[in-house]
Design a protein around this motif. Structure first.
Motif, short mmCIF file in Angstrom:
data_model
loop_
_atom_site.label_atom_id
_atom_site.label_comp_id
_atom_site.label_asym_id
_atom_site.label_seq_id
_atom_site.Cartn_x
_atom_site.Cartn_y
_atom_site.Cartn_z
N GLU A 313 24.81 20.68 -6.28
CA GLU A 313 24.63 21.62 -5.17
C GLU A 313 25.96 21.88 -4.46
O GLU A 313 26.24 23.01 -4.04
N ALA A 314 26.80 20.83 -4.32
CA ALA A 314 28.10 21.02 -3.68
C ALA A 314 28.98 21.94 -4.52
O ALA A 314 29.67 22.82 -3.99
N VAL A 315 28.96 21.77 -5.82
CA VAL A 315 29.74 22.62 -6.71
C VAL A 315 29.26 24.07 -6.62
O VAL A 315 30.07 25.01 -6.53
N ALA A 316 27.93 24.25 -6.60
CA ALA A 316 27.37 25.60 -6.53
C ALA A 316 27.69 26.28 -5.20
O ALA A 316 27.80 27.51 -5.11
N ALA A 317 27.87 25.47 -4.15
CA ALA A 317 28.14 26.03 -2.82
C ALA A 317 29.59 26.45 -2.66
O ALA A 317 29.89 27.40 -1.92
N VAL A 321 29.67 29.67 -9.30
CA VAL A 321 28.84 29.23 -10.42
C VAL A 321 27.37 29.34 -10.06
O VAL A 321 27.00 29.45 -8.88
N SER A 322 26.54 29.30 -11.08
CA SER A 322 25.09 29.28 -10.87
C SER A 322 24.57 27.89 -11.19
O SER A 322 25.17 27.14 -11.96
N LEU A 323 23.43 27.56 -10.61
CA LEU A 323 22.82 26.25 -10.85
C LEU A 323 21.37 26.45 -11.26
O LEU A 323 20.57 27.05 -10.53
N ARG A 324 21.03 25.94 -12.44
CA ARG A 324 19.66 26.00 -12.94
C ARG A 324 19.11 24.59 -13.12
O ARG A 324 19.80 23.71 -13.66
N ARG A 325 17.88 24.41 -12.64
CA ARG A 325 17.24 23.09 -12.72
C ARG A 325 16.23 23.06 -13.87
O ARG A 325 15.48 24.01 -14.06
N GLY A 326 16.23 21.96 -14.60
CA GLY A 326 15.26 21.76 -15.67
C GLY A 326 14.64 20.38 -15.54
O GLY A 326 14.79 19.71 -14.51
N ASP A 327 13.91 19.95 -16.56
CA ASP A 327 13.32 18.62 -16.54
C ASP A 327 14.42 17.59 -16.75
O ASP A 327 14.98 17.48 -17.84
#
Length: 336
Positions: A313-317, A321-327
């Motif tokens: 989250e810090a990197v994305a902020a 970049v985009s951040l995608r969450r998976g399992d």
């Protein structure tokens, strides 16, 4: 030879090592050993468990030589001391320190072991940690090792040297001084030699990093003829990075940053995002994947080990970049 069995200098009164020696001697001789009391002491404090492990390591380090005449005589003396202490107790004359000194006298053979024993077999053992796991090790010579998460190494002692082979990961070594037995850590073809000092070795992506906290170490490389060619000698708070045929790079370090991992923190200094994510993955089951042009972004800062979500989250902020969450996964990629 009998003079060799004098008790070593006593540790600080009330220390865990002192208590561990007392418990070991009581169990070994059968004199006033209370199993329930021992278990209560062992689980009371983590330092108690660590001290007991050190005592066990000393004895186990003798391996097949536990039955050697020198050790057998020491154990016999312990039993004599225990019986004498028992008689003094019944007469109201015994002291707890006397019983402890007897235990330390037996354990003291480890200090004189190079003089007493010429082992035909070496001490050898392998150690490893999983994701998110760190491990503190006590070696038979008194050296201590802190093994970082997702790391592995093997240890072998013989009459000429103390050998450690890094398989992967990182470890911090606090080496017990012994001028007759150099302590060598091998990572790929690179060799770190120390006598008594504190340093870390990291093997990651075919790159070896050696960071010296105190003392002095020699860093070399094994040549085609099997000899070690010295590359550098480090002074305290210096670091050397060795990567393939590239020239070694030596620099000064900030101990608070470079050894932060021992306290559960990870410090990045202008490091590629892909590399930083790989480090974070050592501490969490939630894997961070970096794809596309995002791999080359360079990041700096300090993060808590195991906090993959907070790191992503810090990197994305702060970066495009985009951040995608998976399992059980987080994917960081270029935005858009």
């Amino acid at each position: 030879m009998k003079d060799a069995y004098k008790a070593p200098s006593e540790p600080k009164a009330g220390s865990a090592d002192e208590a561990a020696a007392s418990w070991w001697m009581a169990r070994e001789t059968g004199h006033n050993f209370d199993p329930d009391g021992f278990q209560a002491w062992l689980t009371q404090d983590a330092e108690n468990a660590a001290a007991w492990a050190r005592v066990q390591a000393i004895w186990q380090g003798f391996g097949d030589h536990r039955a050697a005449p020198e050790l057998a005589e020491a154990r016999l003396q312990a039993r004599h001391w225990a019986r004498a202490e028992g008689q003094r107790q019944r007469a109201g004359l015994a002291t707890r320190r006397g019983l402890i000194a007897a235990g330390l006298g037996v354990l003291g053979v480890a200090v004189a072991a190079p003089l007493l024993l010429k082992p035909k077999t070496s001490f050898a053992q392998s150690f490893a940690t999983g994701v998110g796991e760190q491990r503190a090790l006590s070696l038979p010579d008194g050296s201590r090792v802190t093994l970082d998460a997702n790391s592995a190494l093997s240890v072998r002692f013989d009459r000429k040297a103390r050998h450690v082979a890094m398989t992967h990961g990182r470890a911090y070594f606090e080496v017990a001084h012994n001028a007759d037995l150099p302590f060598r850590v091998v990572a790929r073809q690179d060799v770190v030699t120390a006598l008594g000092t504190a340093f870390s070795v990291e093997l990651r992506n075919q790159k070896v990093s050696v960071t010296l906290m105190e003392g002095r170490v020699s860093v070399g490389r094994v040549g085609a003829d099997g000899h070690i060619d010295t590359l550098a000698q480090l002074s305290p708070l210096q670091k050397i990075v060795l990567s393939g045929d590239a020239a070694p790079s030596v620099s000064s370090i900030d101990a608070a940053h470079d050894f932060a991992w021992r306290d559960g923190r990870i410090y990045f200094d202008d490091e590629p995002l892909a590399s930083a994510a790989a480090r974070m993955n050592d501490y969490s089951a939630t894997r961070i994947n970096v794809v596309g042009k995002a791999t080359g972004i360079r990041v700096s800062g300090m993060f808590s080990a195991g906090q993959s979500e907070a790191f992503a989250e810090a990197v994305a902020a702060y970066y495009p970049v985009s951040l995608r969450r998976g399992d059980h996964s987080l994917t960081i990629g270029p935005r858009g």
